[in-house]
Each structure stands twice: as C-alpha cells, then as structure tokens.
Write a protein that holds these residues in place. Structure first.
Motif, PDB file in Angstrom:
ATOM      1  N   LEU A   1     -46.492 -49.114  14.288  1.00 13.34           N
ATOM      2  CA  LEU A   1     -46.434 -47.743  14.865  1.00 13.34           C
ATOM      3  C   LEU A   1     -48.235 -48.047  15.744  1.00 13.34           C
ATOM      4  CD1 LEU A   1     -45.412 -45.672  13.567  1.00 13.34           C
ATOM      5  CD2 LEU A   1     -47.020 -44.942  12.119  1.00 13.34           C
ATOM      6  N   VAL A   2     -48.831 -48.445  14.981  1.00 15.91           N
ATOM      7  CA  VAL A   2     -50.401 -48.733  15.814  1.00 15.91           C
ATOM      8  C   VAL A   2     -49.846 -49.122  17.725  1.00 15.91           C
ATOM      9  CG1 VAL A   2     -52.366 -50.116  16.298  1.00 15.91           C
ATOM     10  CG2 VAL A   2     -51.412 -48.334  14.653  1.00 15.91           C
ATOM     11  N   LEU A   3     -49.109 -49.660  17.449  1.00 16.02           N
ATOM     12  CA  LEU A   3     -48.851 -50.982  19.193  1.00 16.02           C
ATOM     13  C   LEU A   3     -47.491 -49.622  19.266  1.00 16.02           C
ATOM     14  CD1 LEU A   3     -47.843 -54.843  18.242  1.00 16.02           C
ATOM     15  CD2 LEU A   3     -49.377 -53.346  19.217  1.00 16.02           C
ATOM     16  N   ILE A   4     -46.825 -48.741  18.873  1.00 14.21           N
ATOM     17  CA  ILE A   4     -45.534 -48.372  20.054  1.00 14.21           C
ATOM     18  C   ILE A   4     -46.697 -47.288  20.837  1.00 14.21           C
ATOM     19  CG2 ILE A   4     -43.763 -46.664  19.644  1.00 14.21           C
ATOM     20  CD1 ILE A   4     -42.670 -48.676  17.559  1.00 14.21           C
ATOM     21  N   TYR A   5     -47.705 -47.190  19.392  1.00 13.10           N
ATOM     22  CA  TYR A   5     -48.322 -45.641  19.651  1.00 13.10           C
ATOM     23  C   TYR A   5     -49.612 -45.819  21.077  1.00 13.10           C
ATOM     24  CZ  TYR A   5     -51.190 -41.489  19.927  1.00 13.10           C
ATOM     25  OH  TYR A   5     -51.575 -40.316  19.743  1.00 13.10           O
ATOM     26  N   GLY A   6     -49.473 -47.381  20.326  1.00 13.19           N
ATOM     27  CA  GLY A   6     -50.981 -47.646  22.158  1.00 13.19           C
ATOM     28  C   GLY A   6     -50.455 -48.071  23.563  1.00 13.19           C
TER      29      GLY A   6
ATOM     30  N   THR B   1     -44.874 -56.646  23.943  1.00 14.28           N
ATOM     31  CA  THR B   1     -45.541 -55.968  22.818  1.00 14.28           C
ATOM     32  C   THR B   1     -44.191 -54.397  22.819  1.00 14.28           C
ATOM     33  OG1 THR B   1     -46.896 -56.091  24.893  1.00 14.28           O
ATOM     34  CG2 THR B   1     -47.530 -55.514  22.601  1.00 14.28           C
ATOM     35  N   PHE B   2     -43.723 -54.004  23.347  1.00 17.14           N
ATOM     36  CA  PHE B   2     -42.508 -53.282  22.832  1.00 17.14           C
ATOM     37  C   PHE B   2     -41.717 -53.928  21.711  1.00 17.14           C
ATOM     38  CE2 PHE B   2     -40.329 -50.004  22.874  1.00 17.14           C
ATOM     39  CZ  PHE B   2     -40.427 -49.096  22.587  1.00 17.14           C
ATOM     40  N   ALA B   3     -41.177 -54.795  22.435  1.00 19.03           N
ATOM     41  CA  ALA B   3     -40.292 -55.478  21.417  1.00 19.03           C
ATOM     42  C   ALA B   3     -40.624 -56.527  20.649  1.00 19.03           C
ATOM     43  CB  ALA B   3     -39.744 -56.927  22.781  1.00 19.03           C
ATOM     44  N   VAL B   4     -41.731 -56.742  20.215  1.00 16.82           N
ATOM     45  CA  VAL B   4     -42.615 -57.445  18.773  1.00 16.82           C
ATOM     46  C   VAL B   4     -42.560 -56.212  18.421  1.00 16.82           C
ATOM     47  CG1 VAL B   4     -44.379 -58.422  17.639  1.00 16.82           C
ATOM     48  CG2 VAL B   4     -43.783 -59.342  20.298  1.00 16.82           C
ATOM     49  N   SER B   5     -43.637 -54.727  19.026  1.00 15.52           N
ATOM     50  CA  SER B   5     -43.376 -53.848  18.032  1.00 15.52           C
ATOM     51  C   SER B   5     -42.559 -52.760  17.589  1.00 15.52           C
ATOM     52  CB  SER B   5     -44.244 -52.778  18.631  1.00 15.52           C
ATOM     53  OG  SER B   5     -43.684 -52.382  19.286  1.00 15.52           O
ATOM     54  N   VAL B   6     -41.372 -53.300  18.023  1.00 16.65           N
ATOM     55  CA  VAL B   6     -40.372 -52.672  17.586  1.00 16.65           C
ATOM     56  C   VAL B   6     -39.574 -53.525  16.085  1.00 16.65           C
ATOM     57  CG1 VAL B   6     -37.159 -52.192  17.960  1.00 16.65           C
ATOM     58  CG2 VAL B   6     -39.483 -50.953  19.484  1.00 16.65           C
ATOM     59  N   ILE B   7     -39.101 -55.090  16.513  1.00 14.01           N
ATOM     60  CA  ILE B   7     -38.461 -56.053  15.787  1.00 14.01           C
ATOM     61  C   ILE B   7     -39.492 -56.423  15.164  1.00 14.01           C
ATOM     62  CG2 ILE B   7     -38.717 -58.212  15.772  1.00 14.01           C
ATOM     63  CD1 ILE B   7     -37.887 -58.711  18.449  1.00 14.01           C
ATOM     64  N   LEU B   8     -40.965 -55.543  14.848  1.00 10.73           N
ATOM     65  CA  LEU B   8     -41.753 -55.331  13.208  1.00 10.73           C
ATOM     66  C   LEU B   8     -41.128 -54.364  12.534  1.00 10.73           C
ATOM     67  CD1 LEU B   8     -45.183 -56.384  14.441  1.00 10.73           C
ATOM     68  CD2 LEU B   8     -43.807 -57.312  12.903  1.00 10.73           C
TER      69      LEU B   8
END
Lengths: 499, 493
Positions: free
Chosen positions: B178-183, B206-213
C-alpha cells in the motif's frame, strides 16, 4: 372471417386442450378421451376451412407465398438488435405437413388406451407436441421456427421418458443427442443466413433479418455475408452438406426397429409418423429454395445412393421373416422413395414425393391400427360388416400402389422420373422389386397369421374408430382418383423454386 | 475526499447498514445473553433476510442507476449494477452458509457475529474503490472466517497462534504494498491510480512489485481459511459448509480482479500503445491452447463420476471458452463475451447451490446418485433440469439468448478460428449436459424421497424465479450489465 387468426388457433387449440386435460381428475379416462377427440375434431375442421380458403393461383413473385400471416414481436434485445418475432403463415408445403399432423393426432389418442396408467400425461404431451409441430410447420420467421423446433424435441423427449418401457436405453439417448446436434447445426445455419441477408424496414433502414421470405430472395443478400452467393469466399457449400446430413439424421435416426423391439407402438406412431417428417420439411422448405445452385450437382448423387439403398432394403424386406421387421423395412423403403423423388428435382417428382409423405402417413396409420391396436377381446362371431372386409384389402393395395389408390400416383410419377433420368435396366429392376414386394406383403401377412386378424371378418369396429378410419379410407381413394387439388397446393410453393 | 458520495441515493447502502446494525444488536446480546438460543437464531435470519431482500429491491432500480465518471473518481465506495447483482448473490450464499453452519451443532452468539462479519466485509470488499478500505474489509473477512474455522475444526493452541502470526505478517506485506503504491501515485483510489498512471511516467518495476505483493496478500487472506478447512482431516462433516466459503472467496477474488486488474491491464496497453493481447501473438496462440484444454477437460468430464469434479470441470470448460472469446479483442464483442462469462459463472453458481448447498439428507457425491431425482422430487428435478437446459442454451432460457447473441456477433465479425472452437465447445457441452438430464430423468431402484424443508423451497424458488425472469425478459440481463459494459467500453477505448 378473413381476419380470423386461424394459424394461431391451430397452434393454441391443442395447448388449451392440454390445459383442460391437466385440470381433469386422474381416473376420468373417458372424459379425457372425449375432450381429446373433440379438440382434434376442432383442429381438423380448422384445417379443412383453410383448405377451402387457400389461394392456389400462380404468382410471379414471392409476395403471396405465405398466406394467413400473423406477426407480433415477442422479445427485442435492443443492445444486440436481436428480435424474436412470433411470425406464422402457411404456404403449400407447410399446409401438407400441418394436414398430416392434424390427421395423425386423433389416431394417436386411440392408441393411448393400451397404457391405462398414463392416459392423462400422454394426452397432455401429445397435445403439446402437436402444437409445437404445427408451430414448426407454420413459422415464417427462422428464429421462431427454431424455438418451436427445439420445443418439439424437448416434448418428444419427455413423452418417451414418460413411457414405462424406456429405461436407460443408450441407443435412444444417443439418437436424441444426434437430434440436438443437428438442431444446433440448424441454429448456426440460421445465424449465418441472418448475417448474410438484410431486410428493408419501414423507415428505409437496413436490418439483418430472420424472415424466411427474405432468405428466399437472392437480391436481399449482401456481398459480405458468409452465406451470401455474392461473396466469393462464402460457406454455402459446407452448410448445404451439413444441412443435408442434419435433415437425413432427422429422417432416419429414430428408426422404427428400435421401437418395435420395445413393443411400444404408441411411440412408434409418434416418432415415425410425426417427427421423421421434419427432415423432409427442412429439405423441401429450406434446402431447395435457399441453395438452388448445388442441387444439380449433389442431388443426383443422393438419388444414386437412394437407388442403391432401395435395392438393398427391398432385398432385406423380401428376406425378412417377421412382420415387425417387414413393416419397418417397408416404411424405410417409403422414405427412400420419397428421398429419391425429391432428389430427382423436377416439379413433378418433388410434388409426387410430397404426396407420398402424405400417403405414407395415412397408410401406415391404418396399418398400425389393424396390426397392433385392434384388441382381440372385441371379437364377436356374428356381425360381419362390409366395411371391415374392404378396409384391409384397400390397405394392401394402397401399400404397393395399385392404380386407383393414392400411392399409385406418387409412385408412378417418381418411377417415371427414374425412367427419364436413369438407364432402362434400373427402371426394370425397380419395377420387378415393386412386384416382388407386393407378393411378399400378402405372403408375410399370411405367414404370420396376422392376416387372419386383418381379414378376420368377424371382428367389430366400434363407432369411434369407424369415424376416424372412414376419412382416411376416403382420402386414400380420393387422392388416387383426384390428386389435383393437393398438387395445386404443392405447386403454389414449388413453382418458385424448381425447374 | 468524501466519505460516502452516495448520500443522495442512500438506499443503495441499506443492506450493508442492516448488517452493521445486526452486528451492534448481536454485540449487545452478547453482554446479557439469557435470551433463548432459537430466538437469537431467528433474529440472525431476520437480519440476513432483510439485508437480502433490500439488496433484491435494489436490483429492480439498478437499471435506472447510471454513475457519472466524477463520482467514481472521488468516492470510496462504488455502487453499480455488477455490485448489486453480486451483492444479492453473496448474501444468499452466506445465508445458506449460515443455515448449514448453525444447523449442525450448538452455536454461540459470537458465531452469529462472525457470520455477519463475513457478510459485511465481503459486501464492503466488492464495493470498495479504495485500497485501504479493501484492506480493512479483507482483514475483517479473514478474522471472522478464521474464528468460524477454529470453532468447528479442533486445532491446538500452537497452530492457532501460527495462523494469527502468519496473518499479521501478511498484513505487514499488505501495508508495504500500500505504501509503495501510495508513494508512486499519491493515491489509493483505483481510478485515480489509473489516471495518474496515464498522465505521468511511473517506475513500472516498483509498481508491478507492489501490485504483486498486494495480490499475494489478498489471495492469502481470502483463500486461506476455505482451502485449509478443505484440507484438514478432522471435521469431515463441515467440509461441505466450508466449500461454500471457497465459493465466496472466489467471487471476491473475481470482483477484485475486475475492479483493479482489468483497469491496470488497460493502462498497460495504453502506455505501450499496443494491445496487450497482441504482445505474444495471443490471437493465434490462445485459441490453440484453449482448444487443447477444452479437449482434455471434456475427456475428463465425460469419464468423471464425481459430481463435484463434473461441476468444476464444466465451469472450467465454459470459462476457457469465454477466454477464447476474450482473445478476440473487439470492444462490442468483448462486452458480449463478458456477458457470457458472467452468465456462465451465475448459472453454475445456481447449479452448485441447487446441488450441494441446500441441506438435503441425501448427498449427491457421485453422478449416479442423481438417478431418478425427477421422480423422487418433482420440484427439485424440474429446477435442476431447467438450470441445465439454460446451460445447454435451450430456447426461452437465458442461455439461449446469450448464445444466440454471441454467435450472431461472431458471425458478423467473421473470425473463424474462434467461431469453430466456440461451436465445438457448445456441441461438447450440449452432449455432456444432455447426459446429465438423462441421468436425472432416468428411473432406478433408488426411490428414496427427497424432502425439502421450507427454507430449501424458499431458496430454490428464489433461484427459479430469478432464472425465469431473466429468461422471459433477457433485455433485463443486458440492462443490468449496461453500466459494466459501458465502463468496459470506456476502459478499452
């Protein structure tokens, strides 16, 4: 009187009858029978009324093809522009088939008696079946036709499931699946035509149509349609072949012998005399008018196969030892003659084939009646009626088509067409086979002792059966002497589409 | 940010509000629980039933309700037609789950709170447009279902602690994503993310990683309890009930995919100016792969004797077909194939509910148990046959309209690979379903009557009426999905 919705009346009268029978209590077999027969009499009078009001004149264009037209929109899916119209009307070919259906129904009611437990449910199913069948024959919109078509098979399925003797018959299930499969082919064909043909609406805009008369007109096809003759990469030939296969499945897949093995003659009548006609109907009403360009190439081929089959099956009929097998093969022979008649592709032979369909129905109705439904208990030694002496003789003459009987005309016209198109030898062999079958018919019935029942002068026919048999016998003789009116009705449809 | 943008049409949230109220009432009962247990049970059913009925009432007005774009972007919750339909479905499934769960043994009031918690959280999850709200709903769903699981399946304290600890760990992963996506996007609203993605350049990796997480967290939390319960050896008799939970989880996952991932994919396609499905020449590969899968799964389908396997394979077969249809990437066609996709899921769901979820004394574990059903209970037989006819696409059922409109569109598009695979699939499924009808209507020695309780009749009647309404008025179905369709069209244009 001219604004009377007569076709809807034909379709919905049986449904009303089914509702009435449904409301009756269970053990009132006599009342059920009365209701059933009176309603079928009403339907019969309606079809006779149509006969006298049918316009048999020749018109150069297709505008008068369908008569007694009714059209209402039932369901309209706006997003996809998919419209289901309740659209019915009668042409020459559909008239013959509706006539056959209505003629057969009262006879079916006579035969229901055998299974005392299921009289009510069978009556309801038969009424529903006749309603959907008339719907199939009278539809002037393809989607409406398909809906009735599928409902017919559902009701037939439930009807056969309702009989006691059909427990897990795998052959029968597979036959039904084949029917579903052929229906699906038909749906694809309908959608293909819908994509290829366009109708002009009242406001001048073009709309993809399901109307049958639109499909008949070559000018209504658009150049990009996959079943359009103007499209060079079209799929007309494949769909023609598939449709022929589908309709042949309809004719031959519920063979008589399966049912004769089951000893349930009630279903034999229903399946053989009503349902098998659907295949012929598809050939006459859709394949010949919509695919005229393939007929000169493919139909002679099918006719050749038909003639070979005719040789094989007539030899089988000559060799068969039991009456059941003999009758089933004779019925198949009739079907093959009809197919040959259609495939010889002249106005004469096709209308003769259509007449032969009618003959097959009438003759086999009486035959089944005498062989299987006539109960032995009703024998009384004293009364010998002239009527009962004559009917079986007429019947045997009619089966083999002696002059003066209805099947003579049709068989004569078809054999004439064979003579014109084939080698003389083929013609002679077919004639000889016909004669042999004639003698065999008398022989086999004698051997099986069935003839004693058929020719047993000491049997009595009750009044109701007398009433129902009489019109059939009259029809056999009448059509043998004056088939012109029926031919006129058939011509009114055929002259648009054949040479 | 407005809390709820739907105040002007507040009645759309009444089912959720009733559930919230239900939790409050149950909690107050928890404090002084000297009421009789049957009364409390009825109270629970009244709460769930009222919520369900209001959701049904909303269905009627759903066709008139069209959301504007602005509202979507500002709000937290979205109420559209797909939401209203899925909400009614979820509520009826949870109701059945509740009946099953409560009828097998004694219950405490806290169980009822957990059950309402499952219902409320799944309703919020399907309507949320905000990643944070989704996260909260997932947490509630996870905890409620986990406690329900603990009550019925005996676990020792160590394993309970393990479950909870792992749950907290996954929550932490959730927060990181969530933090990654918000960032990256400065927003946690689905549609705002999409907007920002369109107009700004963002680090794709980074976006793909955050979505996968986030996806990992979602799958873990939503699917853990039902999957664990099906794999646990003790508590055999509750397995059927917990398979309902699996169904709910699957629906939630599907909705999440629809809300979040489809927009995300569309973003990707716009970003790279190519169509996603063309990247690996999907148009050619997908039909081939799918037709091979169709052949294999249909062979299994013909040979299988377990009812559940049959059901899932049939669902799979239809879904694969809709995937083939998706691969033909035309917008108007996509809408129709999406309708087919939803139709398949809905009718299979009805089928599943009718077959497994009504608490009959008789279990249909094997296909041969279905023999003679038609004669053992006429109503039940008719409902089953009607559902199967709908799957076959018999005239005057919803399946007929869907199939005809689909084939009509296919003919218009003249894509023959897709057309032929679709037709082949329809023929195979027709054969298989016909076999099933044959089984149901055939006669056998098994003449044990199927007794339907009032609640079963009610559930089956609701199903039957729903199917019949859609069959008679198919335009209603297309209307219901109008908003969905238009939003899909908007996404892909």
């Amino acid at each position: 009187m001219n604004n009377l919705p007569i076709i809807s009346l034909l379709i919905f009268l049986p449904i009303a009858a089914a509702v009435i029978v449904f409301c009756l209590p269970k053990n009132t077999n006599r009342t059920i029978k009365t209701v059933a027969l009176s309603f079928s009499l009403l339907s019969f009078s309606a079809i006779v009324w149509i006969l006298f009001h049918f316009d048999t004149k020749f018109y150069p264009n297709l505008s008068h093809l369908f008569q007694f037209i009714e059209k209402y929109t039932l369901i309209h899916i706006a997003k996809n522009n998919l419209i289901l119209n309740y659209s019915v009307g009668i042409d020459g070919i559909s008239y013959i088939f509706i006539f056959i259906t209505i003629l057969t129904i009262p006879f079916v009611f006579l035969t229901i008696n055998k299974d005392k437990e299921r009289i009510k449910s069978n009556t309801i199913f038969i009424f529903l079946l006749s309603s959907t069948l008339i719907g199939v024959f009278a539809s002037s919109d393809m989607l409406c036709f398909y809906v009735f078509f599928e409902l017919t098979y559902l009701i037939l399925y439930l009807l056969i499931k309702n009989q006691n003797s059909f427990i897990d018959n795998k052959k029968y299930s597979f036959a039904f699946f084949l029917h579903l499969f052929s229906s699906f082919i038909f749906l694809i064909f309908i959608l293909g035509l819908n994509q290829s043909a366009t109708d002009i609406l009242k406001d001048g805009s073009l709309n993809n149509s399901f109307s049958i008369s639109t499909f008949y007109q070559i000018s209504s096809y658009n150049p990009s349609g996959i079943l359009s003759p103007f499209n060079q990469n079209n799929f007309r030939e494949i769909s023609f072949i598939f449709l022929i296969i589908a309709s042949l499945i309809k004719i031959f897949v519920l063979p008589l012998k399966y049912f004769l093995e089951q000893k349930n003659y009630f279903i034999v009548i229903v399946s053989q005399l009503l349902i098998a006609k659907l295949g012929f109907f598809i050939i006459l009403k859709f394949i010949i008018p919509v695919f005229p360009e393939f007929i000169p190439y493919y139909f002679p081929m099918i006719a050749n196969i038909g003639i070979i089959l005719f040789f094989i099956i007539s030899i089988k009929a000559l060799l068969s030892d039991s009456i059941n097998k003999f009758i089933s093969t004779i019925s198949q022979l009739y079907f093959i003659i009809i197919v040959i008649g259609i495939c010889l592709n002249s106005v004469e032979s096709i209308s003769a084939a259509a007449l032969q369909i009618l003959n097959h129905n009438i003759i086999f109705l009486i035959l089944f009646f005498f062989l299987y439904f006539y109960e032995k208990e009703r024998i009384s030694d004293k009364s010998i009626s002239l009527y009962i002496r004559i009917i079986p003789i007429i019947l045997i003459f009619a089966i083999v088509g002696l002059p003066g009987f209805s099947s003579f005309i049709s068989q004569f016209l078809i054999i004439k067409a064979i003579y014109l198109k084939y080698h003389l030898l083929v013609f002679i062999v077919i004639l000889v086979l016909f004669l042999l079958i004639f003698f065999r018919t008398i022989n086999i019935i004698k051997k099986e002792n069935q003839i004693l029942r058929v020719f047993d002068y000491s049997q009595k026919i009750i009044k109701l059966e007398y009433l129902i048999l009489l019109p059939l016998v009259i029809l056999i003789i009448f059509l043998g002497i004056y088939p012109n009116y029926i031919f006129k009705i058939i011509y009114s449809f055929l002259h648009h589409f054949t040479q | 940010m407005k809390a709820i943008n739907l105040l002007e049409s507040f009645n759309y949230l009444i089912p959720e509000c009733i559930l919230l109220l239900g939790i409050l009432v149950m909690s107050s009962l928890l404090i002084k629980s000297h009421r009789s247990s049957t009364l409390i049970k009825y109270l629970f059913f009244i709460i769930m039933g009222a919520s369900f009925i209001f959701s049904l009432l909303n269905l009627g007005t759903a066709t008139n309700y069209i959301i504007t774009e602005n509202k979507i972007k500002d709000g937290i919750l979205i109420i559209d037609n797909i939401h209203t339909i899925i909400r009614s479905l979820l509520l009826i499934i949870i109701l059945i789950f509740g009946i099953n769960y409560l009828s097998k043994s004694e219950f405490k009031i806290i169980h009822l709170i957990y059950l309402i918690g499952v219902a409320l959280s799944s309703l919020i999850l399907i309507s949320s447009l905000n990643l944070f709200i989704s996260l909260l709903a997932i947490e509630i769903f996870y905890l409620s279902s986990l406690f329900l699981y603990f009550e019925k399946f005996e676990r020792n304290d160590a394993s309970k602690q393990k479950f909870l600890l792992l749950g907290f760990f996954v929550t932490a992963i959730f927060f990181i994503s969530l933090v990654l996506i918000y960032g990256l996007t400065f927003s946690i609203n689905y549609f705002k993310i999409q907007d920002i993605f369109r107009h700004n350049s963002i680090n794709l990796f980074t976006f793909a990683v955050s979505v996968i997480l986030f996806l990992f967290g979602f799958i873990y939390k939503v699917f853990l309890v039902p999957v664990r319960s099906l794999r646990t050896s003790n508590g055999e008799k509750y397995k059927n009930e917990f398979s309902i939970l699996l169904l709910i989880s699957a629906i939630l996952f599907f909705i999440f995919l629809f809300r979040f991932l489809i927009p995300f994919f569309s973003m990707l396609t716009e970003e790279s100016n190519i169509q996603l499905f063309d990247i690996f020449n999907w148009k050619k590969i997908l039909p081939i792969i799918s037709s091979i899968t169709i052949v294999i799964s249909s062979i299994f389908l013909i040979t299988t004797e377990k009812t559940k396997t049959f059901f899932f394979l049939s669902l799979l077969l239809n879904l694969i077909n809709s995937i083939i249809l998706f691969s033909y990437f035309n917008i108007s066609f996509f809408v129709l194939s999406f309708n087919y996709f939803l139709f398949t899921i809905c009718v299979h769901l009805f089928f599943y509910i009718a077959l497994f979820l009504c608490p009959f004394e008789i279990k249909f574990t094997e296909l041969k148990d279905l023999r003679n059903v038609f004669h053992r209970s006429k109503i039940y037989g008719i409902i089953l046959v009607f559902i199967i006819l709908s799957l076959i696409g018999f005239p005057f059922t919803l399946g007929f309209w869907i199939k005809v409109s689909l084939l009509k569109e296919l003919f218009a598009s003249v894509n023959f690979i897709v057309l032929i695979t679709t037709i082949a699939n329809f023929i195979i499924t027709t054969f298989i379903y016909f076999k099933l009808i044959n089984l149901i209507t055939s006669k056998s020695d098994n003449n044990q009557n199927i007794k339907l309780s009032m609640i079963n009749i009610l559930i089956l009647a609701v199903l039957l009426i729903g199917i019949i309404i859609f069959s008679i008025e198919p335009d209603l179905w297309f209307d219901l999905f109008y908003v969905v369709n238009s939003s899909i069209e908007h996404l892909f244009l």
